[in-house]
Design a protein around this motif. Structure first.
Motif, PDB file in Angstrom:
ATOM      1  N   PRO A  12       0.824  -1.219   0.000  1.00 46.54           N
ATOM      2  CA  PRO A  12       0.000   0.000   0.000  1.00 46.54           C
ATOM      3  C   PRO A  12       0.856   1.266   0.000  1.00 46.54           C
ATOM      4  O   PRO A  12       1.912   1.333   0.634  1.00 46.54           O
ATOM      5  CB  PRO A  12      -0.801  -0.113   1.300  1.00 46.54           C
ATOM      6  CG  PRO A  12       0.006  -1.012   2.172  1.00 46.54           C
ATOM      7  CD  PRO A  12       0.679  -1.977   1.252  1.00 46.54           C
ATOM      8  N   LYS A  17      -3.115   4.617   2.439  1.00 49.19           N
ATOM      9  CA  LYS A  17      -3.186   4.154   3.813  1.00 49.19           C
ATOM     10  C   LYS A  17      -2.182   4.926   4.664  1.00 49.19           C
ATOM     11  O   LYS A  17      -1.062   5.198   4.210  1.00 49.19           O
ATOM     12  CB  LYS A  17      -2.872   2.647   3.858  1.00 49.19           C
ATOM     13  CG  LYS A  17      -3.253   1.939   5.121  1.00 49.19           C
ATOM     14  CD  LYS A  17      -3.045   0.429   4.954  1.00 49.19           C
ATOM     15  CE  LYS A  17      -3.504  -0.326   6.200  1.00 49.19           C
ATOM     16  NZ  LYS A  17      -3.296  -1.779   6.051  1.00 49.19           N
ATOM     17  N   GLY A  20       1.205   3.381   4.765  1.00 43.80           N
ATOM     18  CA  GLY A  20       1.747   2.986   3.477  1.00 43.80           C
ATOM     19  C   GLY A  20       3.167   3.469   3.230  1.00 43.80           C
ATOM     20  O   GLY A  20       3.781   4.145   4.054  1.00 43.80           O
ATOM     21  N   GLU A  92       2.703  -4.272   6.183  1.00 41.90           N
ATOM     22  CA  GLU A  92       1.302  -4.678   6.382  1.00 41.90           C
ATOM     23  C   GLU A  92       1.222  -5.484   7.678  1.00 41.90           C
ATOM     24  O   GLU A  92       0.824  -6.634   7.696  1.00 41.90           O
ATOM     25  CB  GLU A  92       0.823  -5.479   5.166  1.00 41.90           C
ATOM     26  CG  GLU A  92       0.780  -4.638   3.896  1.00 41.90           C
ATOM     27  CD  GLU A  92       0.841  -5.470   2.623  1.00 41.90           C
ATOM     28  OE1 GLU A  92      -0.192  -5.574   1.950  1.00 41.90           O
ATOM     29  OE2 GLU A  92       1.926  -6.002   2.300  1.00 41.90           O
TER      30      GLU A  92
END
Length: 603
Positions: A12, A17, A20, A92
């Motif tokens: 991302p 996000k 990210g 993540e």
């Protein structure tokens, strides 16, 4: 999402996000993700210990309480932790458990995750927790990997994830060289915002990997690698939600209409910021931070030293240069084993035997590397216009060359993917993601740190190095030490890398660490930071005058948090409701993180 789908999904971006990656690091992040999943053999976890309920709370009462909180925050911002645990990776990362678990991964898990969107909503969560006597565990972003990640110390606590919705950069002052941020602002995000505004005269000091929260890193007293590397020393003023729900601002922030919150940290009266650093006395929702002025030029340099026994002389040379600010930044002296591991290849590519990798194998491997054979490698940077840099670099060169066989490596001889360039970027305030490549040393790679502090003395460095090597040899764990040198102290950061899917490897690493903590304390060296499961032991080493400091912390805890709801056990500070009930983790407690219940509210 299947294991294959997870491995193949894209990383991302910051635009998608809060956690990210900046676009300029996307390709590097993609490659890093591929390398992580190439060494992963651990199957997706199934949940064997559901439901997870806070201690002393009946399940239906808990369900009803969550429903009530959902009405206040929005049902989409209150989530039960009842699904399979997905490890993800750095970019993540999970907030359901410790990605790099050193005990059974279902030990340190929250019962639910909640996502407040403002200081007022944090207050609502705290008041709710007091109403039902439910323990909560606040995190900024949960990327404190190697120290527990997003996991709570008390199983069944409700995780308060501040990062998802409280991620605004509230101010960047180009005139004052300061900023004001919320907990979900990463070093990646602040760097990008500074660049987008065209503030080329401002630098952001960044840690080894830039995806962590600025607030989270600072209140845990993390470091970066420019002259502004002591992040706690560079903060200025906090907004804090106390365990009973009140909100305070510290320093100049306590003055209504003030215009110096981010420029003067002290204000008037007692300096209270310290009690919110490495504690469970409140939730920091805003923080002021200083930014570094662009020094008008910089130049990285790297020296290698040939023998392990050179360590004493090298540290003795470093001390006056560092105190005198000729060596200007929080630089690193790393051991040769890290020079191999940091390229990101598994250990099995180099050595398949048992025990620690032999020294002759290490030196044979590294002799083919661009920097050549060595035992220690120093990464540093000089700042300022060229003539000023050259003056300092000449002094450094003359001093380091007093060590027989010392060599300055010409950066022009190094390929673009050489680790030197990652250190070059970080010391110039540019965030990176290369550092954690050494975790791939083991399948299902995880790491946990031994982090003692000592004076900048050769004898102390040698003693700590030998202490660490002796225990690593005993437990068959490869030794990855690095000395991070501050102005008058140095942190020895020893990363223990292990296969988190192997219970025996996890146990060996934890046993090794427990010995190291006690060994170091017996020699007068204390940890500056540690993993959740070691916090009780480390707090216990600070035992002068019959543990007077911990007793003082307990008095503060009881006064500020009478219901004991705020992060019980963090940094070894337990509320009165938990004391005397076996919650402390020690050498004899094994992997059991749980005590014998919690005293009822009436006690």
């Amino acid at each position: 999402m299947s294991f294959t789908d997870e491995a193949q999904s894209d990383v991302p971006l910051l635009s998608e996000k809060h956690s990210g990656i900046p676009p300029f690091l996307l390709e590097k992040a993609r490659k890093a993700k591929v390398s992580v999943f190439e060494t992963r053999t651990k199957p997706k976890a199934t949940r064997n210990r559901l439901p997870v309920i806070p201690h002393g709370i009946e399940e239906q009462v808990f369900v009803d309480a969550l429903g009530e909180l959902g009405k206040q925050l929005g049902v989409e911002n209150v989530e039960r932790n009842d699904k399979p645990l997905t490890d993800g990776w750095y970019m993540e990362h999970p907030n359901t458990h410790d990605l790099m678990a050193v005990v059974d991964e279902e030990e340190l898990v929250p019962s639910a995750m909640v996502y407040p969107g403002s200081t007022e909503e944090v207050q609502q969560v705290v008041l709710w927790a007091n109403k039902y006597h439910i323990p909560i565990f606040p995190i900024s972003m949960g990327r404190n990997l190697g120290y527990g990640g997003a996991a709570p110390r008390v199983r069944g606590s409700v995780l308060v994830d501040l990062g998802r919705r409280m991620n605004k950069i509230l101010d960047i002052s180009a005139q004052d060289y300061t900023c004001l941020v919320e907990p979900g602002v990463s070093f990646f995000a602040l760097y990008e915002a500074v660049k987008e505004k065209g503030y080329d005269h401002l630098w952001v000091d960044v840690p080894d990997v830039g995806g962590g929260s600025i607030i989270g890193n600072t209140v845990d007293r993390g470091v970066g690698y420019t002259p502004y590397g002591d992040h706690w020393a560079c903060h200025s003023g906090l907004e804090v939600v106390l365990p009973t729900g009140e909100v305070i601002r510290t320093g100049m922030g306590a003055l209504p209409g003030n215009n110096t919150w981010q420029t003067f940290p002290y204000g008037f009266g007692p300096y209270s910021d310290g009690i919110f650093s490495q504690s469970n006395f409140g939730i920091v929702t805003k923080m002021g931070m200083t930014l570094m002025p662009n020094p008008g030029g910089y130049e990285s340099f790297m020296y290698t030293f040939q023998k392990e026994e050179d360590l004493d002389q090298v540290i003795e040379i470093i001390r006056p240069l560092r105190i005198g600010n000729i060596l200007e930044n929080v630089a690193q002296l790393r051991h040769v084993t890290q020079s191999i591991a940091v390229i990101g290849r598994p250990r099995s590519d180099f050595y398949k035997g048992d025990g620690t990798i032999p020294a002759d194998v290490v030196h044979s491997i590294v002799s083919n590397f661009p920097m050549g054979d060595h035992s220690w490698i120093y990464y540093g940077m000089s700042y300022g216009p060229k003539h000023i840099r050259q003056y300092k670099l000449d002094i450094i060169d003359a001093e380091f060359k007093k060590v027989p066989g010392a060599r300055r490596i010409d950066p022009a001889t190094l390929p673009a993917d050489e680790y030197f360039w990652a250190r070059d970027r970080i010391a110039a305030g540019v965030p990176d993601i290369q550092e954690l490549r050494w975790v791939n040393w083991m399948p299902n790679g995880a790491h946990i740190a031994f982090s003692p502090v000592s004076p900048i003395r050769g004898a102390d460095a040698t003693r700590l190095f030998e202490l660490a090597r002796r225990r690593h040899d005993q437990f068959g764990i490869d030794l990855f030490p690095a000395f991070c040198v501050g102005l008058r102290e140095m942190h020895l950061i020893v990363e223990l890398v292990y296969d988190r899917a192997d219970p025996r490897k996890r146990r060996d690493v934890l046993d090794c660490l427990r010995h190291l903590v006690d060994d170091a304390a017996a020699c007068g060296y204390g940890e500056y930071r540690t993993h959740l499961v070691l916090m009780d032991q480390v707090a216990g080493t600070y035992s002068w005058n019959d543990g007077a400091l911990l007793k003082f912390h307990e008095k503060l805890k009881d006064a500020l948090d009478p219901n004991g709801i705020m992060a019980p056990g963090r940094c070894g500070i337990w509320p009165k409701q938990y004391r005397g009930r076996g919650w402390e983790m020690t050498k004899t407690s094994g992997e059991n993180t749980q005590g014998d219940g919690v005293a009822p509210p009436s006690q």
